[in-house]
Design a protein around this motif. Structure first.
Motif, PDB file in Angstrom:
ATOM      1  N   CYS A 439       0.352  20.309   7.115  1.00  0.00           N
ATOM      2  CA  CYS A 439       0.384  21.760   7.146  1.00  0.00           C
ATOM      3  C   CYS A 439       1.768  22.298   6.509  1.00  0.00           C
ATOM      4  CB  CYS A 439       0.200  22.316   8.584  1.00  0.00           C
ATOM      5  SG  CYS A 439      -1.281  22.338   9.127  1.00  0.00           S
ATOM      6  N   PHE A 440       2.965  21.484   6.945  1.00  0.00           N
ATOM      7  CA  PHE A 440       4.367  21.857   6.561  1.00  0.00           C
ATOM      8  C   PHE A 440       4.024  21.344   4.952  1.00  0.00           C
ATOM      9  CE2 PHE A 440       8.817  20.514   6.173  1.00  0.00           C
ATOM     10  CZ  PHE A 440       9.462  21.718   6.128  1.00  0.00           C
ATOM     11  N   ALA A 441       3.751  20.525   4.329  1.00  0.00           N
ATOM     12  CA  ALA A 441       3.662  20.108   3.273  1.00  0.00           C
ATOM     13  C   ALA A 441       2.898  21.193   2.463  1.00  0.00           C
ATOM     14  CB  ALA A 441       3.332  18.649   2.979  1.00  0.00           C
ATOM     15  N   ALA A 442       1.820  21.453   2.908  1.00  0.00           N
ATOM     16  CA  ALA A 442       0.959  22.586   2.193  1.00  0.00           C
ATOM     17  C   ALA A 442       1.756  23.694   1.866  1.00  0.00           C
ATOM     18  CB  ALA A 442      -0.289  22.741   2.849  1.00  0.00           C
ATOM     19  N   TRP A 443       2.395  24.311   3.065  1.00  0.00           N
ATOM     20  CA  TRP A 443       3.226  25.595   2.914  1.00  0.00           C
ATOM     21  C   TRP A 443       4.295  25.352   1.754  1.00  0.00           C
ATOM     22  CZ3 TRP A 443       3.082  30.662   3.794  1.00  0.00           C
ATOM     23  CH2 TRP A 443       4.257  31.341   3.856  1.00  0.00           C
ATOM     24  N   LEU A 444       5.027  24.181   1.833  1.00  0.00           N
ATOM     25  CA  LEU A 444       6.053  23.923   0.774  1.00  0.00           C
ATOM     26  C   LEU A 444       5.566  23.999  -0.669  1.00  0.00           C
ATOM     27  CD1 LEU A 444       8.404  21.306   2.572  1.00  0.00           C
ATOM     28  CD2 LEU A 444       8.625  23.803   2.243  1.00  0.00           C
ATOM     29  N   ILE A 445       4.266  23.673  -0.792  1.00  0.00           N
ATOM     30  CA  ILE A 445       3.628  23.490  -2.031  1.00  0.00           C
ATOM     31  C   ILE A 445       3.485  24.808  -2.663  1.00  0.00           C
ATOM     32  CG2 ILE A 445       1.533  22.671  -3.430  1.00  0.00           C
ATOM     33  CD1 ILE A 445       1.549  20.242  -1.803  1.00  0.00           C
ATOM     34  N   ILE A 446       2.814  25.616  -1.672  1.00  0.00           N
ATOM     35  CA  ILE A 446       2.715  27.157  -2.127  1.00  0.00           C
ATOM     36  C   ILE A 446       4.018  27.672  -2.473  1.00  0.00           C
ATOM     37  CG2 ILE A 446       1.898  29.379  -1.081  1.00  0.00           C
ATOM     38  CD1 ILE A 446      -0.128  27.906   0.658  1.00  0.00           C
ATOM     39  N   GLY A 447       5.094  27.395  -1.822  1.00  0.00           N
ATOM     40  CA  GLY A 447       6.297  27.978  -2.050  1.00  0.00           C
ATOM     41  C   GLY A 447       6.876  27.456  -3.359  1.00  0.00           C
ATOM     42  N   LEU A 448       6.537  26.307  -3.734  1.00  0.00           N
ATOM     43  CA  LEU A 448       7.138  25.820  -5.172  1.00  0.00           C
ATOM     44  C   LEU A 448       6.199  26.550  -6.353  1.00  0.00           C
ATOM     45  CD1 LEU A 448       7.371  22.022  -4.335  1.00  0.00           C
ATOM     46  CD2 LEU A 448       9.303  23.521  -4.521  1.00  0.00           C
ATOM     47  N   VAL A 449       5.106  26.690  -6.024  1.00  0.00           N
ATOM     48  CA  VAL A 449       4.404  27.332  -6.829  1.00  0.00           C
ATOM     49  C   VAL A 449       4.592  29.017  -7.043  1.00  0.00           C
ATOM     50  CG1 VAL A 449       2.068  28.544  -7.385  1.00  0.00           C
ATOM     51  CG2 VAL A 449       2.135  26.203  -6.588  1.00  0.00           C
ATOM     52  N   VAL A 450       5.185  29.671  -5.974  1.00  0.00           N
ATOM     53  CA  VAL A 450       5.957  30.743  -6.107  1.00  0.00           C
ATOM     54  C   VAL A 450       7.301  30.830  -6.778  1.00  0.00           C
ATOM     55  CG1 VAL A 450       6.777  32.781  -4.954  1.00  0.00           C
ATOM     56  CG2 VAL A 450       4.677  31.800  -4.050  1.00  0.00           C
ATOM     57  N   TYR A 451       7.772  29.739  -6.553  1.00  0.00           N
ATOM     58  CA  TYR A 451       9.207  29.765  -7.175  1.00  0.00           C
ATOM     59  C   TYR A 451       9.154  29.402  -8.592  1.00  0.00           C
ATOM     60  CZ  TYR A 451      13.634  27.631  -8.515  1.00  0.00           C
ATOM     61  OH  TYR A 451      14.823  27.530  -9.177  1.00  0.00           O
TER      62      TYR A 451
END
Length: 465
Positions: A439-451
């Motif tokens: 779950c933590f990895a999924a949230w970070l992937i979403i964050g990288l897309v936004v960045y």
């Protein structure tokens, strides 16, 4: 190389002083109360029972281990906070040392931590509040007592009390930090008094035989328990989010961080020892009110109502400080161009980032009302542990790169203390489940897309004024 671009410490301080900033209303005492307000809540009133089923009487050691991990990290926080009295906490510190991409990841990580923590505590508050109401013979319509599907066998649709408390806290924060600190300080004093009273009364009902065996699940149970009850200490880092609203940040922020953590660590260890001394650890299974259970076993039902009241007040201040911390991180990220400017607009009358406050508060309230949040502790913990480890690394990096920067508070024994913080936090992260990591990895992937889709090209370092 643009991913590793950094903001200069001198430039960040100058920008904070010349910008249309937040009002300076807080003292060292206020910060200590802010930290205690964030720390004492769900952890001591709920997770102590969960930890006891995992570690048994060894729960005391679990709290000690978590306290040491937080203590090492707190030293690192204190050094940065005295040097960079700017909103944003770990995000801001990483921007000055590890670069923009790492700072974004930490900021994105903290947004998840505070958002879910505030929502989860709102749901916990609702349970205690409804329990207190039932003592007076008052019950809410079943459909409005919990989120859909959260109570087996009951037709629930919406958690009205959880939604309402989140919105009340949001309104309080939107109207000003002075008003918020007054409420927080009063409530913190009341709930600390309740905890101290529990200790003073409960210690006479301890049966040492209940502490045997001391480690029924071995040290693996103690370490797993430490990873769970680590949630109980989350909040002292929120003190640093208030940096731009402190009268004397260089001195007061380190004091607020260290004092609040020290007070809460002592209370946690003593309460854990008394609870497991009154009640055999097996009896805490499935119990969401462990402190009240201990009082019932000790035949102190008259005091259980006071504990319920303390839990309600305790959770209110946790919601307040967590929501406050999230809005200030949004404020800092927006001011740097990584998020839309709406999040850094300050109300001229109240001196608060009111748009960010109302938006985030509403999201928290809706999550608390509609979503059954049962197992958030591990997900919140992994994000916090990662942030603590990175801030410890940042202290080592900045000491080497800019050793002459003025530091009002100096973390002792660098790099030993920061290294211990990294090792402790990393070890506790390994004790969490694979699902939590996923779950933590999924949230970070979403964050990288936004960045890469928005933040990188809108950053002020990419488009300087």
């Amino acid at each position: 190389m643009s991913l590793m671009r950094k903001k200069s410490v001198q430039g960040m301080l100058a920008a904070a002083q010349t910008s249309r900033g937040l009002r300076k209303e807080l003292s060292a005492f206020d910060l200590t109360m802010l930290g205690i307000g964030a720390i004492i809540g769900t952890g001591i009133f709920v997770l102590t029972g969960t930890g006891a089923t995992i570690a048994g009487p060894g729960l005391v050691l679990s709290f000690v281990i978590s306290a040491f991990a937080c203590g090492f990290a707190a030293m690192c926080y204190a050094e940065f906070a005295s040097m960079l009295p700017i909103s944003g906490s770990t995000y801001t510190y990483a921007y000055a040392t590890l670069g923009e991409l790492i700072a974004w990841i930490i900021g994105w990580d903290l947004l998840l931590e505070y958002l879910l923590a505030s929502s989860a505590v709102s749901v916990g508050w609702s349970g205690y509040f409804q329990s207190l109401l039932s003592g007076f013979g008052v019950t809410l319509p079943q459909a409005l007592t919990a989120a859909a599907g959260s109570v087996p066998g009951k037709e629930t649709l919406f958690n009205l009390p959880a939604f309402c408390i989140a919105m009340i806290i949001t309104a309080l924060l939107a109207f000003g930090i002075k008003e918020s600190k007054r409420v927080n300080n009063i409530v913190v004093l009341i709930k600390v008094a309740v905890v101290v009273l529990f200790i003073a009364i409960g210690v006479w009902h301890v049966k040492p035989a209940n502490w045997e065996p001391a480690l029924p699940f071995g040290f693996s149970g103690v370490f797993h328990g430490a990873a769970i009850v680590f949630f109980s200490f989350i909040g002292f880092d929120a003190v640093t989010c208030a940096a731009e609203e402190v009268k004397n940040p260089a001195k007061d922020i380190p004091r607020g961080v260290i004092w609040s953590l020290a007070v809460c660590s002592i209370l946690y260890v003593v309460v854990a020892a008394i609870m497991t001394g009154i009640v055999p650890y097996m009896q805490f299974a499935g119990v969401d009110h462990p402190v009240s259970l201990a009082l019932q076993v000790a035949k102190l039902d008259w005091f259980a109502g006071f504990v319920d009241l303390g839990a309600i007040l305790g959770m209110m201040t946790v919601i307040l400080v967590m929501t406050y911390g999230q809005t200030r991180i949004l404020f800092a990220m927006s001011r740097d161009g990584l998020l839309p400017k709406i999040f850094s607009e300050v109300n001229p009358k109240y001196g608060t980032p009111y748009k960010a406050t109302w938006l985030i508060g509403t999201i928290i309230a809706l999550l608390a009302g509609f979503v059954p949040l049962h197992t958030l502790a591990e997900l919140v913990n992994i994000g916090t542990l990662a942030a603590f480890a990175l801030i410890a690394l940042s202290v080592i990096v900045l000491r080497k790169r800019e050793p002459d920067l003025p530091r009002k508070f100096v973390c002792p024994a660098v790099p030993t203390i920061p290294a211990l913080a990294i090792l402790c936090c990393g070890f506790l992260m390994t004790q969490l489940s694979l699902l939590t990591w996923a779950c933590f990895a999924a949230w970070l992937i979403i964050g990288l897309v936004v960045y890469f889709g928005y933040s990188r090209r809108n950053s002020l370092l990419h488009n300087p004024a």
